[in-house]
Design an enzyme around this catalytic site. Structure first.
Site, PDB file in Angstrom:
ATOM      1  CB  ALA A 195      -0.905  -0.005   1.224  1.00  0.00           C
ATOM      2  CB  CYS A 196      -0.118   4.675  -0.833  1.00  0.00           C
ATOM      3  SG  CYS A 196       0.517   6.331  -0.849  1.00  0.00           S
ATOM      4  N   PRO A 197       2.616   4.394   1.257  1.00  0.00           N
ATOM      5  CG  PRO A 197       4.318   5.453   2.491  1.00  0.00           C
ATOM      6  CD  PRO A 197       3.068   4.621   2.632  1.00  0.00           C
ATOM      7  CB  SER A 206       1.363   8.933   2.350  1.00  0.00           C
ATOM      8  OG  SER A 206       1.518   7.972   1.345  1.00  0.00           O
TER       9      SER A 206
END
Lengths: 75, 377
Positions: free
Chosen positions: A13-15, B78
């Site tokens: 998954a991001c990041p 993030s």
């Protein structure tokens, strides 16, 4: 457009796809191509924006059975 | 290290309470420019997370020391990373926005609109991130839901907690901007699902035909809830009058704008219908009706308590879309310079017809982005 390395970032998954791509690109010489595989749909816009900001060339994007494939040429 | 978090519910509260907040949005710039969390007193900085992988030093001078900072991204991965980096750099008052824009798009905030004459009440569910509004009419142990989103559990849980049975689910029209939860709620609860037949010509499932004058009974004392045919946004668009006090306008009339008529591909054809609905049918109703639309576009449309509503009489005075006397000018407003169409609106229409069956993740992706159902001038 022969890739010197294939980075498997599927399932991440991001990041993480970009974190790993950045790391892998560091090892490449200028002009060499990295192939990245990811299943993170958000990576499509993010990888192209990241490549642009780093001056790398996003040569091709393909999608196959939910896997996104990118070919990036190092600046 | 654990980073402090702010939930979508807390964020909604901060917007309603007009709190000040600093949002560090770490999505890529095109996503940020398209759609972000809006607040009356929010300050913003957009720096994509991939420009911060080597450190946050460069942005430190741009961040406030005396204000809460909330880091926002698409799904939270993030924002946790960046929030951790900020805390390591010595900042306090840093939060990660839980669930990211995905959670924001799906959060529903229930706000009570008012009481009904038989002791029941009317609840508005405000979908802050997407500008969608849905409703629950509660009366004598029964409930009707209007324009529900696909977050069906929110309504079912709310009904359970209120000790009421969902009897009816209604859509004012076939939606193009979000996936309706109507059919699913009906299937889960045994309620009747109503849809205007003119919008339902291509649907693949059974439904109850919602025609003008149709009374819908909620509770034993039959809250008068009747349908009013008001085409223009779609050919079937229907409004509801509840308890002679509330007017649910669907996507025909909003607080600060009016509906667009192009999403089903027929702007030119439906302009006259839209004008007729707004300028004749609504004009004939009582000024005192409280207008409850299916959307809001900007947070200035929120009332003090977070609800979205206004008296019809006030809208006839102040809503520009209701005050264009020249017909050609009106036609130009709704056919020229239209805003971009909602994300995936064709696929969303097909899904609402039952012709496509996307899974939960696909549905989420289809709905990403802001609401764009109105024309403003």
């Amino acid at each position: 457009m022969q890739a010197v390395q294939v980075l498997d970032a599927k399932g991440l998954a991001c990041p993480m796809p970009i974190v790993k791509t950045k790391k892998a690109m560091k090892e490449l010489a200028s002009g060499e191509v990295l192939e990245v595989h990811t299943t993170d749909q958000g990576a499509k816009a993010d990888l192209s924006a990241w490549a642009k900001s780093g001056g790398h060339e996003l040569m091709k994007v393909e999608e196959e059975n939910g896997v996104l494939k990118f070919w990036l040429k190092k600046a | 290290m654990t980073v402090n978090k702010i939930t979508a519910k807390q964020m909604a509260r901060k917007i309603i309470d007009k709190e000040s907040l600093f949002l560090l949005d770490v999505r890529n710039s095109s996503n940020y420019d398209d759609w972000k969390i809006e607040g009356h007193h929010f300050h913003y900085l957009n720096v994509p997370y991939f420009d911060l992988l080597d450190g946050v030093e460069e942005i430190l001078p741009k961040l406030p020391r005396d204000q809460d900072i909330v880091v926002v991204c698409a799904k939270e991965g993030s924002s946790i990373m960046v929030a951790e980096m900020l805390v390591e750099a010595g900042l306090t008052h840093v939060f990660s926005f839980e669930g990211g824009m995905k959670a924001w798009s799906e959060h529903l905030e229930p706000v009570k609109i008012g009481d009904l004459s038989d002791g029941g009440e009317l609840i508005q569910f405000v979908r802050m991130g997407k500008g969608c509004l849905s409703y629950m009419v509660i009366s004598q142990g029964e409930a009707a839901i209007i324009d529900p989103t696909r977050m069906t559990d929110v309504y079912i849980d709310y009904a359970n907690e209120s000790g009421v049975t969902i009897k009816h689910v209604l859509d004012t029209h076939l939606h193009a901007d979000h996936i309706s939860g109507g059919r699913q709620i009906a299937e889960k609860t045994g309620a009747a699902y109503w849809l205007p037949p003119k919008d339902a010509e291509e649907v693949t499932y059974d439904y109850y035909q919602l025609e003008e004058g149709q009374p819908i009974t909620v509770g034993t004392s039959a809250i008068d809830m009747h349908a009013l045919y008001t085409p223009g946004h779609t050919i079937g668009s229907t409004s509801f009058i509840v308890d002679e006090k509330f007017l649910m306008t669907g996507d025909i009339l909003f607080i600060d704008s009016i509906g667009r008529s192009d999403l089903a591909g027929k702007a030119e054809d439906w302009v006259a219908d839209l004008r007729q609905s707004l300028y004749s049918r609504y004009r004939a109703l009582s000024d005192d009706l409280l207008v409850l639309p299916a959307h809001f576009m900007i947070i200035d449309e929120l009332n003090e308590d977070g609800s979205v509503s206004e008296r019809l009489g006030t809208l006839f005075r102040h809503n520009h879309g209701l005050n264009i006397h020249d017909e050609q000018q009106f036609r130009a407003l709704v056919t020229d310079n239209l805003p971009p169409q909602p994300n995936a609106y064709q696929e969303i229409r097909l899904t609402n017809m039952g012709k496509q069956q996307p899974d939960a993740d696909e549905q989420r992706e289809m709905e990403i982005g802001p609401n764009r159902c109105a024309v403003r001038s």
